[in-house]
Scaffold this motif. Structure first.
Motif, PDB file in Angstrom:
ATOM      1  N   VAL A 182      37.231  31.179  19.046  1.00 12.51           N
ATOM      2  CA  VAL A 182      38.658  31.495  19.115  1.00 12.51           C
ATOM      3  C   VAL A 182      38.991  32.180  20.436  1.00 12.51           C
ATOM      4  O   VAL A 182      40.031  31.916  21.050  1.00 12.51           O
ATOM      5  CB  VAL A 182      39.064  32.371  17.920  1.00 12.51           C
ATOM      6  CG1 VAL A 182      40.523  32.767  18.008  1.00 12.51           C
ATOM      7  CG2 VAL A 182      38.809  31.628  16.614  1.00 12.51           C
ATOM      8  N   GLY A 183      38.116  33.079  20.891  1.00 11.39           N
ATOM      9  CA  GLY A 183      38.349  33.712  22.187  1.00 11.39           C
ATOM     10  C   GLY A 183      38.317  32.716  23.331  1.00 11.39           C
ATOM     11  O   GLY A 183      39.123  32.812  24.272  1.00 11.39           O
ATOM     12  N   SER A 184      37.415  31.747  23.272  1.00 12.19           N
ATOM     13  CA  SER A 184      37.389  30.692  24.296  1.00 12.19           C
ATOM     14  C   SER A 184      38.666  29.872  24.266  1.00 12.19           C
ATOM     15  O   SER A 184      39.198  29.481  25.314  1.00 12.19           O
ATOM     16  CB  SER A 184      36.169  29.786  24.076  1.00 12.19           C
ATOM     17  OG  SER A 184      34.965  30.523  24.151  1.00 12.19           O
ATOM     18  N   PHE A 185      39.172  29.618  23.063  1.00 16.14           N
ATOM     19  CA  PHE A 185      40.443  28.890  22.957  1.00 16.14           C
ATOM     20  C   PHE A 185      41.581  29.692  23.576  1.00 16.14           C
ATOM     21  O   PHE A 185      42.476  29.123  24.212  1.00 16.14           O
ATOM     22  CB  PHE A 185      40.742  28.597  21.486  1.00 16.14           C
ATOM     23  CG  PHE A 185      42.125  28.079  21.240  1.00 16.14           C
ATOM     24  CD1 PHE A 185      42.457  26.772  21.566  1.00 16.14           C
ATOM     25  CD2 PHE A 185      43.102  28.892  20.698  1.00 16.14           C
ATOM     26  CE1 PHE A 185      43.739  26.290  21.355  1.00 16.14           C
ATOM     27  CE2 PHE A 185      44.385  28.427  20.472  1.00 16.14           C
ATOM     28  CZ  PHE A 185      44.702  27.114  20.798  1.00 16.14           C
ATOM     29  N   ALA A 186      41.575  31.014  23.419  1.00 16.87           N
ATOM     30  CA  ALA A 186      42.611  31.840  24.045  1.00 16.87           C
ATOM     31  C   ALA A 186      42.558  31.750  25.563  1.00 16.87           C
ATOM     32  O   ALA A 186      43.585  31.880  26.242  1.00 16.87           O
ATOM     33  CB  ALA A 186      42.462  33.289  23.596  1.00 16.87           C
ATOM     34  N   LEU A 187      41.374  31.501  26.128  1.00 18.16           N
ATOM     35  CA  LEU A 187      41.222  31.438  27.583  1.00 18.16           C
ATOM     36  C   LEU A 187      41.601  30.075  28.145  1.00 18.16           C
ATOM     37  O   LEU A 187      42.348  29.987  29.133  1.00 18.16           O
ATOM     38  CB  LEU A 187      39.780  31.771  27.967  1.00 18.16           C
ATOM     39  CG  LEU A 187      39.285  33.178  27.662  1.00 18.16           C
ATOM     40  CD1 LEU A 187      37.800  33.291  27.945  1.00 18.16           C
ATOM     41  CD2 LEU A 187      40.062  34.204  28.474  1.00 18.16           C
ATOM     42  N   VAL A 188      41.079  29.010  27.561  1.00 13.62           N
ATOM     43  CA  VAL A 188      41.229  27.680  28.156  1.00 13.62           C
ATOM     44  C   VAL A 188      42.111  26.755  27.330  1.00 13.62           C
ATOM     45  O   VAL A 188      42.460  25.668  27.800  1.00 13.62           O
ATOM     46  CB  VAL A 188      39.848  27.023  28.374  1.00 13.62           C
ATOM     47  CG1 VAL A 188      38.991  27.888  29.273  1.00 13.62           C
ATOM     48  CG2 VAL A 188      39.138  26.795  27.054  1.00 13.62           C
ATOM     49  N   GLY A 189      42.455  27.127  26.115  1.00 10.79           N
ATOM     50  CA  GLY A 189      43.299  26.258  25.301  1.00 10.79           C
ATOM     51  C   GLY A 189      42.540  25.039  24.806  1.00 10.79           C
ATOM     52  O   GLY A 189      41.333  25.067  24.598  1.00 10.79           O
ATOM     53  N   GLY A 190      43.256  23.968  24.616  1.00 14.50           N
ATOM     54  CA  GLY A 190      42.679  22.734  24.112  1.00 14.50           C
ATOM     55  C   GLY A 190      43.472  22.182  22.952  1.00 14.50           C
ATOM     56  O   GLY A 190      43.739  22.894  21.973  1.00 14.50           O
ATOM     57  N   ARG A 191      43.850  20.914  23.047  1.00 15.71           N
ATOM     58  CA  ARG A 191      44.609  20.254  21.985  1.00 15.71           C
ATOM     59  C   ARG A 191      43.821  19.148  21.306  1.00 15.71           C
ATOM     60  O   ARG A 191      44.293  18.574  20.333  1.00 15.71           O
ATOM     61  CB  ARG A 191      45.917  19.683  22.541  1.00 15.71           C
ATOM     62  CG  ARG A 191      46.915  20.741  22.997  1.00 15.71           C
ATOM     63  CD  ARG A 191      48.209  20.108  23.456  1.00 15.71           C
ATOM     64  NE  ARG A 191      49.209  21.104  23.781  1.00 15.71           N
ATOM     65  CZ  ARG A 191      50.037  21.670  22.901  1.00 15.71           C
ATOM     66  NH1 ARG A 191      49.971  21.304  21.624  1.00 15.71           N
ATOM     67  NH2 ARG A 191      50.916  22.563  23.272  1.00 15.71           N
ATOM     68  N   THR A 192      42.656  18.820  21.834  1.00 12.06           N
ATOM     69  CA  THR A 192      41.843  17.751  21.273  1.00 12.06           C
ATOM     70  C   THR A 192      40.539  18.342  20.756  1.00 12.06           C
ATOM     71  O   THR A 192      40.165  19.476  21.092  1.00 12.06           O
ATOM     72  CB  THR A 192      41.546  16.676  22.331  1.00 12.06           C
ATOM     73  OG1 THR A 192      40.792  17.267  23.405  1.00 12.06           O
ATOM     74  CG2 THR A 192      42.840  16.097  22.898  1.00 12.06           C
ATOM     75  N   TRP A 193      39.837  17.538  19.940  1.00 11.32           N
ATOM     76  CA  TRP A 193      38.544  17.989  19.457  1.00 11.32           C
ATOM     77  C   TRP A 193      37.568  18.197  20.611  1.00 11.32           C
ATOM     78  O   TRP A 193      36.816  19.174  20.635  1.00 11.32           O
ATOM     79  CB  TRP A 193      37.975  16.969  18.467  1.00 11.32           C
ATOM     80  CG  TRP A 193      38.807  16.778  17.244  1.00 11.32           C
ATOM     81  CD1 TRP A 193      39.575  15.705  16.923  1.00 11.32           C
ATOM     82  CD2 TRP A 193      38.962  17.705  16.155  1.00 11.32           C
ATOM     83  NE1 TRP A 193      40.198  15.890  15.718  1.00 11.32           N
ATOM     84  CE2 TRP A 193      39.835  17.104  15.219  1.00 11.32           C
ATOM     85  CE3 TRP A 193      38.439  18.959  15.882  1.00 11.32           C
ATOM     86  CZ2 TRP A 193      40.196  17.740  14.032  1.00 11.32           C
ATOM     87  CZ3 TRP A 193      38.799  19.589  14.701  1.00 11.32           C
ATOM     88  CH2 TRP A 193      39.662  18.980  13.796  1.00 11.32           C
ATOM     89  N   THR A 194      37.603  17.296  21.567  1.00 10.33           N
ATOM     90  CA  THR A 194      36.734  17.433  22.740  1.00 10.33           C
ATOM     91  C   THR A 194      37.085  18.676  23.534  1.00 10.33           C
ATOM     92  O   THR A 194      36.206  19.388  24.028  1.00 10.33           O
ATOM     93  CB  THR A 194      36.841  16.190  23.627  1.00 10.33           C
ATOM     94  OG1 THR A 194      36.548  15.026  22.851  1.00 10.33           O
ATOM     95  CG2 THR A 194      35.890  16.261  24.808  1.00 10.33           C
ATOM     96  N   GLY A 195      38.397  18.947  23.671  1.00  7.99           N
ATOM     97  CA  GLY A 195      38.825  20.133  24.411  1.00  7.99           C
ATOM     98  C   GLY A 195      38.374  21.421  23.760  1.00  7.99           C
ATOM     99  O   GLY A 195      37.906  22.351  24.436  1.00  7.99           O
ATOM    100  N   LEU A 196      38.481  21.503  22.429  1.00  9.89           N
ATOM    101  CA  LEU A 196      38.025  22.710  21.735  1.00  9.89           C
ATOM    102  C   LEU A 196      36.518  22.895  21.882  1.00  9.89           C
ATOM    103  O   LEU A 196      36.028  24.008  22.094  1.00  9.89           O
ATOM    104  CB  LEU A 196      38.414  22.638  20.259  1.00  9.89           C
ATOM    105  CG  LEU A 196      39.900  22.750  19.926  1.00  9.89           C
ATOM    106  CD1 LEU A 196      40.116  22.647  18.428  1.00  9.89           C
ATOM    107  CD2 LEU A 196      40.468  24.061  20.455  1.00  9.89           C
TER     108      LEU A 196
END
Length: 491
Positions: free
Chosen positions: A114-128
């Motif tokens: 979740v912290g990584s998502f706060a930094l770089v985002g991502g809207r796809t499974w690959t992005g997450l």
């Protein structure tokens, strides 16, 4: 006219990331507040974070890291980033409330995602997925980033960071030396100094130093990712070329028929319960529950795979195509929900017959969460849009883990087994003794000698003293209970 011989091409330095996803950085410089904040985070981690102790140090370190990364940036976090930051810190806060090590490991791992998502985002499974590993690819970039920042500080005539650290170290040494001398000269001053100064006991100084360096470097890497964010969604595979309607509709239709046949034939198996188990030769409750669980996992993988392929291959230009996709995939998800309900029913029968364990409760919660994922898949199919689905699944995972922490699974298992002991007289004290300190309040209600046998190992875990930054509410409560009612010998 002389023609110079062609020069051999200089090979370009390769990067782990494609240029369209993360361009090379040769100009940005680390601001001084970020470096100082990262050093502060490293110091806090070195002094308060004990990796092997489930306690307050995790959320303290996480909070300082979040402040150092986000508060030193001029722009405010977006609503999505703020929610992700709060979610990550809430997961770390669980470690100061619950004492189960397995739950702590799940919370820390999910907090990282979740912290990584706060930094770089991502809207796809690959992005997450790529965003969760982005920090591991930052060390070389961060070193160059920090070095360029240090050069700018020297060029502008500001105070070098090394001087700041030197003055800070000298100040600490002077305060420690003269403070200890004054404390030895006057007992009253020593007592006043002891109350005013926070108690920090540093064991394993080399390990603490390494941990502080890692947290400092990780904080710098997180700050760099927030300012030079890779386009993780660019790593996702491109949309597939649509195929003819019959090429995807026929396999989906036949698969739906297979699911319908399975559900129709297996109704007695899915919902037979005690009657089916008792009337079927060589079928135990363990086999009955495990069979449903593995069916659930297989159906989940199959459904996700089919949806991923159908979204890439099915055309949705015409109205007939959109209706057909909704019907076929919706039916597949609906039938999967039937299997989810069956697996939950089987596990409840298993628990009522053999008692509650941590694994069985975890499996039951996982099944409930997978049922929610199927519901989200149905909603995505109705809307014919799944851009929001990866984030929704991640949010549901965070909410599910926090809900599990609120339920307190180890205490729940202990409470159910204590109740079952009162009804049947059967109990496995050796297993209950392997639970965490969360189970102490429930196990404390057992009669002797079962109580002492179940609490013997847990009593040894809470017998020692702990520092303030190692505080854990469950461990503190268990220590109070066991001090009020000491554990006897286990016969």
């Amino acid at each position: 006219m002389t023609i110079a011989p062609p020069q051999p091409a200089v090979p370009t330095r390769r990067d782990f990331w494609p240029r369209q996803a993360w361009r090379r950085d040769r100009t940005s410089m680390a601001p001084r507040p970020i470096v100082l904040g990262a050093v502060a985070a490293g110091v806090v981690a070195a002094l308060t974070l004990q990796v092997t102790v489930v306690g307050l140090g995790y959320v303290l370190t996480g909070t300082v890291v979040a402040v150092a990364v986000f508060a030193t940036r001029r722009t405010m976090p977006t609503a999505t980033q703020a929610a992700a930051i709060l979610g990550a810190l809430a997961l770390l806060a669980v470690l100061s409330v619950r004492g189960a090590g397995w739950l702590a490991a799940v919370c820390v791992a999910l907090s990282w995602v979740v912290g990584s998502f706060a930094l770089v985002g991502g809207r796809t499974w690959t992005g997450l997925a790529a965003g969760s590993f982005a920090l591991w690819f930052t060390p070389l970039r961060v070193v160059r980033w920090t070095r360029r920042g240090a050069r700018r500080w020297h060029a502008t005539g500001t105070v070098p960071v090394g001087r700041v650290f030197g003055v800070a170290a000298m100040t600490v040494v002077l305060l420690l030396v003269f403070g200890s001398l004054f404390a030895g000269a006057d007992a009253g001053f020593a007592a006043l100094l002891g109350r005013a100064a926070p108690t920090v006991h540093v064991s394993n100084p080399f390990g603490r130093f390494v941990l502080g360096v890692l947290v400092c470097g990780g904080t710098l890497g997180a700050a760099y990712l927030l300012r030079r964010t890779p386009r993780v969604d660019a790593l996702a595979p491109r949309p597939g070329h649509p195929v003819a309607r019959w090429e995807w509709a026929i396999p989906l239709a036949l698969l739906d028929l297979l699911f319908l046949g399975f559900v129709a034939v297996q109704l007695t198996v899915l919902f037979g319960g005690n009657t089916h188990v008792l009337t079927t030769a060589d079928l135990t409750y363990a086999e009955y529950a495990r069979q449903g669980f593995w069916q659930l996992l297989a159906v989940t993988a199959l459904t996700l795979l089919v949806i991923a392929v159908a979204v890439r291959k099915a055309s949705r230009v015409e109205v007939a195509d959109r209706v057909l996709v909704r019907v076929l995939l919706g039916l597949l998800c609906g039938l999967s929900l039937v299997v989810v309900a069956s697996a939950i029913h089987r596990m409840s029968l298993y628990e009522s017959q053999y008692g509650y364990t941590r694994l069985r409760v975890t499996v039951l919660v996982t099944e409930l969460w997978l049922g929610l994922v199927f519901v989200l898949l149905i909603v995505a199919g109705v809307r014919l849009s799944g851009r929001w689905l990866p984030r929704a699944v991640l949010a549901s995972a965070v909410g599910g883990v926090l809900l599990v922490a609120a339920i307190d699974p180890d205490a729940y298992v202990a409470r159910k087994n204590v109740e079952r002991f009162g009804d049947t007289g059967r109990i496995d004290v050796s297993y209950l003794g392997s639970l965490s300190v969360d189970a102490v309040p429930a196990l404390d209600r057992l009669p002797e000698p079962e109580r002492s046998c179940a609490l013997y190992r847990l009593d040894r875990q809470v017998s020692g003293e702990s520092e303030w930054y190692e505080y854990n509410a469950a461990r503190s409560r268990a220590k109070e209970l066991l001090a009020a009612h000491p554990v006897r010998s286990c016969e």
